[in-house]
Design a protein around this motif. Structure first.
Motif, PDB file in Angstrom:
ATOM      1  N   ALA B 292       0.843  -1.267   0.109  1.00 42.23           N
ATOM      2  CA  ALA B 292       0.048  -0.100  -0.082  1.00 42.23           C
ATOM      3  C   ALA B 292       0.926   1.206   0.071  1.00 42.23           C
ATOM      4  CB  ALA B 292      -0.993  -0.060   1.243  1.00 42.23           C
ATOM      5  N   ASP B 293       1.892   1.180   0.876  1.00 44.30           N
ATOM      6  CA  ASP B 293       2.792   2.378   1.011  1.00 44.30           C
ATOM      7  C   ASP B 293       3.553   2.527  -0.441  1.00 44.30           C
ATOM      8  OD1 ASP B 293       2.584   2.804   3.732  1.00 44.30           O
ATOM      9  OD2 ASP B 293       4.315   2.236   4.227  1.00 44.30           O
ATOM     10  N   GLY B 294       3.836   1.692  -1.070  1.00 42.59           N
ATOM     11  CA  GLY B 294       4.566   1.675  -2.474  1.00 42.59           C
ATOM     12  C   GLY B 294       3.574   2.333  -3.511  1.00 42.59           C
ATOM     13  N   THR B 295       2.210   1.977  -3.332  1.00 45.20           N
ATOM     14  CA  THR B 295       1.454   2.428  -4.214  1.00 45.20           C
ATOM     15  C   THR B 295       1.255   3.935  -4.136  1.00 45.20           C
ATOM     16  OG1 THR B 295       0.228   0.480  -4.220  1.00 45.20           O
ATOM     17  CG2 THR B 295      -1.091   2.168  -5.250  1.00 45.20           C
ATOM     18  N   ILE B 296       1.208   4.371  -2.907  1.00 38.43           N
ATOM     19  CA  ILE B 296       0.793   5.643  -2.689  1.00 38.43           C
ATOM     20  C   ILE B 296       2.140   6.665  -3.129  1.00 38.43           C
ATOM     21  CG2 ILE B 296       0.377   7.405  -0.886  1.00 38.43           C
ATOM     22  CD1 ILE B 296      -1.372   4.859   0.432  1.00 38.43           C
ATOM     23  N   ALA B 297       3.192   5.825  -2.510  1.00 34.80           N
ATOM     24  CA  ALA B 297       4.586   6.743  -2.928  1.00 34.80           C
ATOM     25  C   ALA B 297       4.627   6.848  -4.127  1.00 34.80           C
ATOM     26  CB  ALA B 297       5.547   6.116  -2.390  1.00 34.80           C
ATOM     27  N   ALA B 298       4.425   5.895  -5.056  1.00 29.64           N
ATOM     28  CA  ALA B 298       4.595   6.170  -6.633  1.00 29.64           C
ATOM     29  C   ALA B 298       3.494   7.169  -7.095  1.00 29.64           C
ATOM     30  CB  ALA B 298       4.255   4.622  -7.092  1.00 29.64           C
ATOM     31  N   LEU B 299       2.146   7.171  -6.740  1.00 26.78           N
ATOM     32  CA  LEU B 299       1.259   7.944  -7.115  1.00 26.78           C
ATOM     33  C   LEU B 299       1.811   9.480  -7.020  1.00 26.78           C
ATOM     34  CD1 LEU B 299      -1.956   5.920  -6.372  1.00 26.78           C
ATOM     35  CD2 LEU B 299      -0.815   6.325  -8.688  1.00 26.78           C
ATOM     36  N   ALA B 300       1.981   9.758  -5.656  1.00 24.28           N
ATOM     37  CA  ALA B 300       2.708  10.996  -5.427  1.00 24.28           C
ATOM     38  C   ALA B 300       3.721  11.480  -6.030  1.00 24.28           C
ATOM     39  CB  ALA B 300       2.698  11.076  -3.921  1.00 24.28           C
ATOM     40  N   ALA B 301       4.871  10.539  -6.287  1.00 22.78           N
ATOM     41  CA  ALA B 301       5.989  10.751  -6.987  1.00 22.78           C
ATOM     42  C   ALA B 301       5.601  11.123  -8.342  1.00 22.78           C
ATOM     43  CB  ALA B 301       7.118   9.667  -6.863  1.00 22.78           C
ATOM     44  N   GLN B 302       4.708  10.492  -9.080  1.00 23.67           N
ATOM     45  CA  GLN B 302       4.056  10.567 -10.461  1.00 23.67           C
ATOM     46  C   GLN B 302       3.809  12.075 -10.555  1.00 23.67           C
ATOM     47  OE1 GLN B 302       0.990   7.928 -11.377  1.00 23.67           O
ATOM     48  NE2 GLN B 302       0.553   9.230 -13.190  1.00 23.67           N
ATOM     49  N   LYS B 303       2.905  12.630  -9.677  1.00 22.22           N
ATOM     50  CA  LYS B 303       2.617  14.055  -9.818  1.00 22.22           C
ATOM     51  C   LYS B 303       3.654  15.012  -9.509  1.00 22.22           C
ATOM     52  CE  LYS B 303      -1.207  16.813  -8.019  1.00 22.22           C
ATOM     53  NZ  LYS B 303      -0.477  18.014  -8.253  1.00 22.22           N
ATOM     54  N   TYR B 304       4.599  14.698  -8.667  1.00 21.09           N
ATOM     55  CA  TYR B 304       5.440  15.482  -8.365  1.00 21.09           C
ATOM     56  C   TYR B 304       6.527  15.598  -9.781  1.00 21.09           C
ATOM     57  CZ  TYR B 304       9.905  17.300  -6.465  1.00 21.09           C
ATOM     58  OH  TYR B 304      11.037  18.099  -6.262  1.00 21.09           O
ATOM     59  N   VAL B 305       6.724  14.635 -10.201  1.00 19.19           N
ATOM     60  CA  VAL B 305       7.610  14.667 -11.600  1.00 19.19           C
ATOM     61  C   VAL B 305       6.952  15.289 -12.565  1.00 19.19           C
ATOM     62  CG1 VAL B 305       8.737  12.980 -13.175  1.00 19.19           C
ATOM     63  CG2 VAL B 305       8.793  12.415 -10.914  1.00 19.19           C
ATOM     64  N   LYS B 306       5.781  15.301 -12.957  1.00 17.65           N
ATOM     65  CA  LYS B 306       4.919  15.815 -13.763  1.00 17.65           C
ATOM     66  C   LYS B 306       5.011  17.306 -13.608  1.00 17.65           C
ATOM     67  CE  LYS B 306       0.122  15.731 -15.700  1.00 17.65           C
ATOM     68  NZ  LYS B 306      -0.688  16.309 -15.083  1.00 17.65           N
ATOM     69  N   ASP B 307       4.577  17.570 -12.417  1.00 16.82           N
ATOM     70  CA  ASP B 307       4.586  19.111 -12.174  1.00 16.82           C
ATOM     71  C   ASP B 307       6.117  19.842 -12.146  1.00 16.82           C
ATOM     72  OD1 ASP B 307       1.915  18.806 -11.763  1.00 16.82           O
ATOM     73  OD2 ASP B 307       2.130  19.042  -9.293  1.00 16.82           O
ATOM     74  N   HIS B 308       7.060  18.988 -12.002  1.00 18.64           N
ATOM     75  CA  HIS B 308       8.254  19.704 -11.914  1.00 18.64           C
ATOM     76  C   HIS B 308       9.349  19.433 -13.358  1.00 18.64           C
ATOM     77  CE1 HIS B 308       7.084  19.695  -7.790  1.00 18.64           C
ATOM     78  NE2 HIS B 308       8.231  20.841  -7.453  1.00 18.64           N
ATOM     79  N   LYS B 309       8.656  18.773 -14.231  1.00 20.77           N
ATOM     80  CA  LYS B 309       9.372  18.717 -15.414  1.00 20.77           C
ATOM     81  C   LYS B 309       9.362  20.125 -16.082  1.00 20.77           C
ATOM     82  CE  LYS B 309       9.866  14.129 -17.366  1.00 20.77           C
ATOM     83  NZ  LYS B 309       9.537  13.055 -18.256  1.00 20.77           N
ATOM     84  N   PRO B 310      10.842  20.236 -16.864  1.00 18.46           N
ATOM     85  CA  PRO B 310      10.718  21.408 -17.509  1.00 18.46           C
ATOM     86  C   PRO B 310       9.772  21.362 -18.701  1.00 18.46           C
ATOM     87  CG  PRO B 310      12.983  20.029 -17.344  1.00 18.46           C
ATOM     88  CD  PRO B 310      11.915  19.227 -16.638  1.00 18.46           C
ATOM     89  N   VAL B 311       9.123  22.769 -18.983  1.00 14.51           N
ATOM     90  CA  VAL B 311       8.063  22.808 -19.876  1.00 14.51           C
ATOM     91  C   VAL B 311       8.158  22.153 -21.134  1.00 14.51           C
ATOM     92  CG1 VAL B 311       6.759  24.396 -21.008  1.00 14.51           C
ATOM     93  CG2 VAL B 311       7.369  24.963 -18.779  1.00 14.51           C
ATOM     94  N   ALA B 312       9.422  22.280 -21.722  1.00 14.26           N
ATOM     95  CA  ALA B 312       9.703  21.731 -23.006  1.00 14.26           C
ATOM     96  C   ALA B 312       9.552  20.214 -22.930  1.00 14.26           C
ATOM     97  CB  ALA B 312      11.256  22.026 -23.528  1.00 14.26           C
ATOM     98  N   ALA B 313       9.732  19.619 -21.762  1.00 16.55           N
ATOM     99  CA  ALA B 313      10.005  18.119 -22.006  1.00 16.55           C
ATOM    100  C   ALA B 313       8.515  17.658 -21.623  1.00 16.55           C
ATOM    101  CB  ALA B 313      10.784  17.513 -20.929  1.00 16.55           C
ATOM    102  N   ARG B 314       7.635  18.215 -21.318  1.00 24.93           N
ATOM    103  CA  ARG B 314       6.019  18.016 -21.009  1.00 24.93           C
ATOM    104  C   ARG B 314       5.338  17.410 -22.186  1.00 24.93           C
ATOM    105  NH1 ARG B 314       3.741  22.280 -16.495  1.00 24.93           N
ATOM    106  NH2 ARG B 314       5.367  21.818 -15.039  1.00 24.93           N
TER     107      ARG B 314
END
Lengths: 111, 314
Positions: B292-314
């Motif tokens: 369960a922890d692993g699931t939640i961490a990955a979903l949170a990390a996914q959002k974080y990575v998306k929000d922090h990617k440089p604009v050109a790479a989105r």
């Protein structure tokens, strides 16, 4: 397959370890032993690094019970270090054997 | 040049591999690092009976392989037997040096390094490790064929592994500090009725003794204070776990027992750094809670990575 680690049997112990000149590392391994699987690539990498300077051997515990009990080895994996046929240094065992720890012991033997 | 990933997961146990399944299915470039082979504590558990989806018992090693194969199927790269020789997780780009020769980096890191078996911390223990004292029944059980051995502990691991060890040993004597098992009732009863298993209650080991190998175990009855020396061929220790917090020590605050406190989404005070599984401060540590922890961490990390990617790479 392993290029730098040679598998021996209990019968070859005298020649390959006890009478060997120079540093020898002997790995006791078992089947159904995930820590042994984990050690194998690290052991191979260190063996490659010290090729020609130290000898790296492995022995299958289940097939060589007498030698294991003679050396008092009761766990897999166990690494035993020898210099000129005498055991030296500390044995390394269990899941947490680090590549750097094996290297440090071999370097100490070459010292 | 460091090889770039979206997410690096440290620790290939149930939490880490579940995180990798979710991250790789989200099309994140995912790397999993483990200093051993995948599976964490599960891989050396002889059987698992309480993980849903397996109406019959599943071997720990098989479950571990299945977790890993599933993560790899979706493209996660699972690196085995790799040692982290340097790391810097404090900044927006988190970096690792591997085996003193490679570098990898990612904006998000999930630390799922779990816990390792606890030592007893009594005299003679380090001297006889691998010379009579063991912490892994599947690895070392066969060394004790026909022997009289002792198991220290009374939780699920101790009782389950004692039952497993009866396949090899002539007798298994469990030494437990309380007057009843903490293990689940189903296996506790099985052990209590097993012809090869004996239990010494209210007792703790005090010293391991022997010439070349382990010969004797000194125990103390915690109620009567009586000290007894027992002849033994081997001792297996299953008294719980200690967290592996080395990677985040000094960077994240640890509780008094060495665990890491996280938010509900597994995030920590360092942006992009998540902690999942047994390393987290929580009440229950099971395979199911790790997953369960692993699931939640990955979903949170996914959002974080998306929000922090440089604009050109989105």
């Amino acid at each position: 397959m392993s290029q730098h680690v040679k598998e021996i049997t209990g019968a070859e112990y005298e020649r390959e370890v006890a009478q060997a000149a120079g540093p020898v590392v002997l790995d006791f391994f078992s089947t159904e032993c995930p820590p042994c699987e984990a050690l194998a690539p690290k052991y191979e990498a260190v063996a490659e690094q010290f090729a020609g300077k130290a000898t790296f051997l492995k022995i299958f515990r289940q097939g060589n019970r007498d030698l294991a009990s003679k050396l008092g080895v009761t766990g897999s994996p166990t690494l035993v270090f020898f210099k000129n046929g005498q055991e030296v240094g500390e044995r390394l065992g269990g899941e947490d054997i680090k590549r750097t720890a094996i290297k440090a012991q071999v370097e100490a033997m070459l010292g | 040049m460091a090889e770039k990933y979206d997410v690096i997961v440290v620790g290939a146990g149930p939490a880490g591999l579940t995180a990798a399944i979710y991250a790789s299915r989200a099309r994140l470039k995912t790397l999993v690092l483990d200093e051993s082979v995948p599976g964490g504590q599960v891989k050396t558990t002889h059987k698992v009976s309480n993980y849903p989806g397996f109406p019959e018992d599943v071997k720990g090693t098989d479950l571990a392989k299945a977790f890993s194969a599933q993560a790899e199927r979706f493209g996660a790269k699972v690196r085995r037997a790799v040692e982290i020789t340097k790391h810097d997780l404090s900044g927006p780009v988190k970096r690792f040096e591997l085996d003193e020769e490679e570098e990898v980096e990612a904006p998000a890191v999930i630390v799922a390094t779990g816990a390792k078996p606890r030592d007893l911390g009594v005299a003679g223990e380090s001297r006889f490790k691998g010379r009579g004292i063991s912490y892994c029944a599947t690895c070392d059980g066969a060394y004790f064929e026909g022997k009289d051995i002792h198991v220290v502990g009374g939780g699920n691991s101790a009782v389950e592994e004692s039952l497993f060890l009866t396949q090899f040993a002539r007798s298994v004597t469990i030494i437990h500090q309380f007057d009843h098992f903490q293990a689940e009732a189903a296996i506790a009863e099985e052990a209590l009725h097993h012809p090869k298993i004996k239990v010494i209650w209210d007792s703790e080991p005090r010293e391991f003794l022997g010439e070349k190998g382990l010969d004797k175990l000194k125990i103390e009855n915690v109620k009567t204070k009586e000290v007894t020396e027992l002849a033994t061929d081997g001792v297996f220790v299953f008294i719980g776990y200690v967290p592996r917090a080395d990677l985040v020590k000094g960077l994240l605050p640890l509780n008094p027992w060495g665990y890491v406190e996280t938010q509900e989404d597994m995030s920590t005070q360092v942006p992009g750094l998540y902690v999942a599984g047994d390393l987290r401060q929580k009440k229950f540590r099971q395979i199911t809670t790790a997953v369960a922890d692993g699931t939640i961490a990955a979903l949170a990390a996914q959002k974080y990575v998306k929000d922090h990617k440089p604009v050109a790479a989105r």
